[in-house]
Design a protein around this motif. Structure first.
Motif, PDB file in Angstrom:
ATOM      1  N   UNK A 165     -54.537  51.371  37.921  1.00  0.00           N
ATOM      2  CA  UNK A 165     -55.734  52.154  37.609  1.00  0.00           C
ATOM      3  C   UNK A 165     -55.406  53.076  36.444  1.00  0.00           C
ATOM      4  N   UNK A 166     -56.058  52.901  35.293  1.00  0.00           N
ATOM      5  CA  UNK A 166     -55.739  53.722  34.122  1.00  0.00           C
ATOM      6  C   UNK A 166     -56.087  55.189  34.329  1.00  0.00           C
ATOM      7  N   UNK A 167     -55.632  56.057  33.439  1.00  0.00           N
ATOM      8  CA  UNK A 167     -55.955  57.489  33.534  1.00  0.00           C
ATOM      9  C   UNK A 167     -57.455  57.742  33.474  1.00  0.00           C
ATOM     10  N   UNK A 168     -57.866  58.865  34.043  1.00  0.00           N
ATOM     11  CA  UNK A 168     -59.278  59.260  34.045  1.00  0.00           C
ATOM     12  C   UNK A 168     -59.624  59.968  32.747  1.00  0.00           C
ATOM     13  N   UNK A 221     -61.630  59.672  23.322  1.00  0.00           N
ATOM     14  CA  UNK A 221     -60.706  58.783  24.022  1.00  0.00           C
ATOM     15  C   UNK A 221     -59.728  58.125  23.056  1.00  0.00           C
ATOM     16  N   UNK A 222     -60.232  57.734  21.911  1.00  0.00           N
ATOM     17  CA  UNK A 222     -59.434  57.034  20.911  1.00  0.00           C
ATOM     18  C   UNK A 222     -60.278  56.768  19.680  1.00  0.00           C
ATOM     19  N   UNK A 223     -59.796  55.902  18.819  1.00  0.00           N
ATOM     20  CA  UNK A 223     -60.523  55.577  17.587  1.00  0.00           C
ATOM     21  C   UNK A 223     -60.604  54.063  17.416  1.00  0.00           C
ATOM     22  N   UNK A 261     -59.068  65.033  40.377  1.00  0.00           N
ATOM     23  CA  UNK A 261     -58.029  64.173  39.834  1.00  0.00           C
ATOM     24  C   UNK A 261     -57.971  62.857  40.602  1.00  0.00           C
ATOM     25  N   UNK A 262     -57.440  61.818  39.927  1.00  0.00           N
ATOM     26  CA  UNK A 262     -57.185  60.563  40.627  1.00  0.00           C
ATOM     27  C   UNK A 262     -56.187  60.807  41.749  1.00  0.00           C
ATOM     28  N   UNK A 263     -56.421  60.152  42.865  1.00  0.00           N
ATOM     29  CA  UNK A 263     -55.588  60.368  44.045  1.00  0.00           C
ATOM     30  C   UNK A 263     -54.931  59.045  44.443  1.00  0.00           C
ATOM     31  N   UNK A 264     -53.604  59.029  44.477  1.00  0.00           N
ATOM     32  CA  UNK A 264     -52.882  57.791  44.766  1.00  0.00           C
ATOM     33  C   UNK A 264     -53.191  57.254  46.160  1.00  0.00           C
ATOM     34  N   UNK A 265     -53.356  58.145  47.123  1.00  0.00           N
ATOM     35  CA  UNK A 265     -53.650  57.691  48.481  1.00  0.00           C
ATOM     36  C   UNK A 265     -55.021  57.017  48.555  1.00  0.00           C
ATOM     37  N   UNK A 266     -55.995  57.542  47.822  1.00  0.00           N
ATOM     38  CA  UNK A 266     -57.311  56.901  47.790  1.00  0.00           C
ATOM     39  C   UNK A 266     -57.226  55.535  47.114  1.00  0.00           C
ATOM     40  N   UNK A 267     -56.471  55.444  46.034  1.00  0.00           N
ATOM     41  CA  UNK A 267     -56.330  54.165  45.329  1.00  0.00           C
ATOM     42  C   UNK A 267     -55.639  53.133  46.207  1.00  0.00           C
ATOM     43  N   UNK A 268     -54.678  53.568  47.008  1.00  0.00           N
ATOM     44  CA  UNK A 268     -53.935  52.636  47.856  1.00  0.00           C
ATOM     45  C   UNK A 268     -54.806  51.988  48.926  1.00  0.00           C
ATOM     46  N   UNK A 281     -58.741  53.352  30.042  1.00  0.00           N
ATOM     47  CA  UNK A 281     -59.054  54.576  30.776  1.00  0.00           C
ATOM     48  C   UNK A 281     -60.248  54.294  31.661  1.00  0.00           C
ATOM     49  N   UNK A 282     -60.448  55.135  32.671  1.00  0.00           N
ATOM     50  CA  UNK A 282     -61.644  55.040  33.509  1.00  0.00           C
ATOM     51  C   UNK A 282     -62.405  56.358  33.408  1.00  0.00           C
ATOM     52  N   UNK A 283     -63.686  56.260  33.115  1.00  0.00           N
ATOM     53  CA  UNK A 283     -64.521  57.451  32.950  1.00  0.00           C
ATOM     54  C   UNK A 283     -64.720  58.146  34.291  1.00  0.00           C
ATOM     55  N   UNK A 284     -64.942  59.447  34.261  1.00  0.00           N
ATOM     56  CA  UNK A 284     -64.922  60.276  35.466  1.00  0.00           C
ATOM     57  C   UNK A 284     -65.896  59.827  36.551  1.00  0.00           C
TER      58      UNK A 284
END
Length: 500
Positions: free
Chosen positions: A205-208, A215-217, A189-196, A171-174
């Motif tokens: 790019x993992x979820x935010x 996040x998990x354990x 939110x993460x934006x595909x056009x910005x990532x491209x 994951x990627x922190x905010x």
């Protein structure tokens, strides 16, 4: 005993802390980190060293505190941003991390600026087109390391890497995502056009993640390597500068924190996001607040370079006096007058980030004469960073962010000489803090919030007490005002020079 663990993946060291609410630090320890600059302006580190440090730090903390691993109720990780870490589809590191202070991607920044409308990008992404963008770093890799680029399967940051090692969750922190240039500020939110813009597949790019959300354990593998109990919750984490600011008490609009770590940072709390290309924009950990901020590429790292390469002959004298080399240098320079008798240091040793965004800038020493000694150079180096802070304060004012109260934190704030210089240059009082352990405290507090031990964001300030207030000396202001203007003029006059 209900403990919370905070880990800080810092530029010069990895730090761990165990806290017990409401206000007790039960253990703290650190391990050094090796910094690499293979070429001028480059900055790299080995993420595996960060992980090895974590594996050593946790047992050390448990032993110091005399607790069982099961007493650790949650884990929060913070780190520098936006460092770039890359994995292939077999979860292997593809190369050393490219650090946030790295200045190699100037050409790629210029390319992006030519391709897209900067005003539209700033409005959407909240940050300008500069060397901080992950897209620029990835484009550099695409050009110069195509074999690495083709293998990219996961793109994330320093503390995201440690979170993955702990939990197996990518994951990627905010705030990493925001400063990377991947978030639409309109919907967060993460934006595909910005990532491209980075020329990578958005799926890499993992979820935010949100800083204080679980996040998990801890996985069985991470448990075996670190000594943490399997199943212990780990939250999304936090950017180091934001975590440090929370612990320092940056909680009201107009509060300003001067952060003296490996880099030098300035942060202001506000309830209005006003994107400006000269500065960075981050989310505050406190909901509905933002933190416009600036970062100088060097800070404590420049002081360390100075004592290792210029003042190394004084190390024996410092040991004999029972002082650290930095304390010894402060003592030598204590009687140097404001302005350092004409010597000036422009501390752009790694290029400069905000507000110049000039990766080609270099460090400069000007005004030298035979009457100057080592102490003048040290004093001028401290003044250089104070002048750079004043530049940031002027920009924040231009943006509509009045600076109402100054605080100072992290290692450099223990230098009374440096703090007096900063107070004099800014012509404002600076509140010193006592007992602030750094970003690791804010990381631990995010975990405490996330697992439900507390709902009070401001409660973290109970760990830190206010020390002296450094008052500005009005007799020095005129000299420092002239020095500041000369500082700005020197950069402008020499900014066109080309360096190898």
């Amino acid at each position: 005993m209900d403990c919370v663990l905070g880990i800080d993946v810092g530029t010069t060291s990895t730090i761990g802390i165990l806290i017990v609410l409401p206000d007790q630090v039960v253990a703290q320890t650190a391990r050094p980190v090796s910094f690499s600059a293979p070429q001028a302006g480059w900055a790299e580190e080995d993420p595996n060293q960060w992980w090895q440090n974590v594996c050593e730090i946790v047992p050390d903390l448990i032993s110091q505190a005399g607790i069982a691993a099961s007493d650790i109720r949650g884990v929060g990780v913070t780190g520098m941003l936006p460092a770039l870490v890359l994995l292939d589809d077999g979860n292997n590191l593809l190369r050393p991390s490219i650090q946030q202070s790295d200045g190699r991607c100037g050409e790629e920044v210029a390319e992006i600026a030519e391709e897209i409308d900067e005003a539209e990008f700033l409005k959407k992404a909240g940050n300008g087109i500069n060397q901080q963008l992950i897209a620029a770093k990835l484009r550099w890799i695409e050009k110069n390391e195509p074999g690495v680029f083709r293998k990219i399967d996961a793109v994330f940051g320093s503390y995201d890497f440690i979170n993955w090692k702990l939990t197996g969750v990518k994951a990627i922190e905010q705030n990493w995502a925001l400063e990377a240039g991947f978030v639409d500020l309109g919907n967060h939110q993460l934006d595909k056009d910005l990532i491209k813009i980075a020329h990578v597949d958005p799926s890499s790019v993992p979820p935010k993640s949100t800083s204080h959300k679980i996040l998990g354990t801890i996985t069985p593998e991470a448990s075996a390597q670190t000594g943490l109990e399997k199943g212990t919750p780990v939250v999304g984490g936090a950017a180091d500068l934001i975590a440090s600011a929370l612990g320092a008490g940056l909680v009201r609009p107009g509060d300003v924190l001067l952060k003296f770590g490996g880099s030098a940072d300035i942060l202001i709390a506000t309830d209005h996001a006003r994107p400006d290309p000269r500065m960075f924009l981050d989310y505050h950990l406190i909901p509905d607040l933002f933190v416009p901020n600036g970062c100088m590429a060097s800070g404590g790292s420049a002081l360390n370079w100075f004592v290792d390469n210029i003042a190394f002959g004084e190390k024996a004298n410092a040991r004999e006096a029972g002082l650290s080399i930095h304390q010894h240098m402060d003592q030598l320079a204590s009687d140097v007058p404001a302005g350092s008798e004409g010597v000036q240091v422009i501390p752009y040793f790694l290029g400069e980030k905000t507000p110049l965004h000039d990766p080609d800038a270099r460090g400069l020493i000007t005004g030298l004469s035979f009457n100057h000694e080592l102490r003048h150079l040290w004093h001028a180096l401290l003044e250089g960073f104070a002048y750079a802070f004043r530049h940031h304060v002027e920009v924040l004012g231009d943006m509509g962010h009045p600076t109402l109260r100054y605080m100072a934190s992290d290692g450099g704030s223990s230098s009374r000489l440096w703090m007096q210089i900063c107070a004099d240059v800014l012509n404002s009082p600076i509140q010193l803090l006592r007992g602030h352990p750094g970003s690791c405290l804010g990381a631990a507090w995010t975990a405490a919030i996330g697992i439900g031990l507390t709902a009070d964001w401001n409660g973290v300030t109970r760990f830190v007490s206010q020390a002296d207030i450094v008052q500005p000396n009005p007799e020095t202001y005129s000299e420092y005002d002239k020095g500041y203007r000369r500082f700005r003029e020197t950069y402008r006059a020499l900014s066109g020079l080309e360096y190898p």
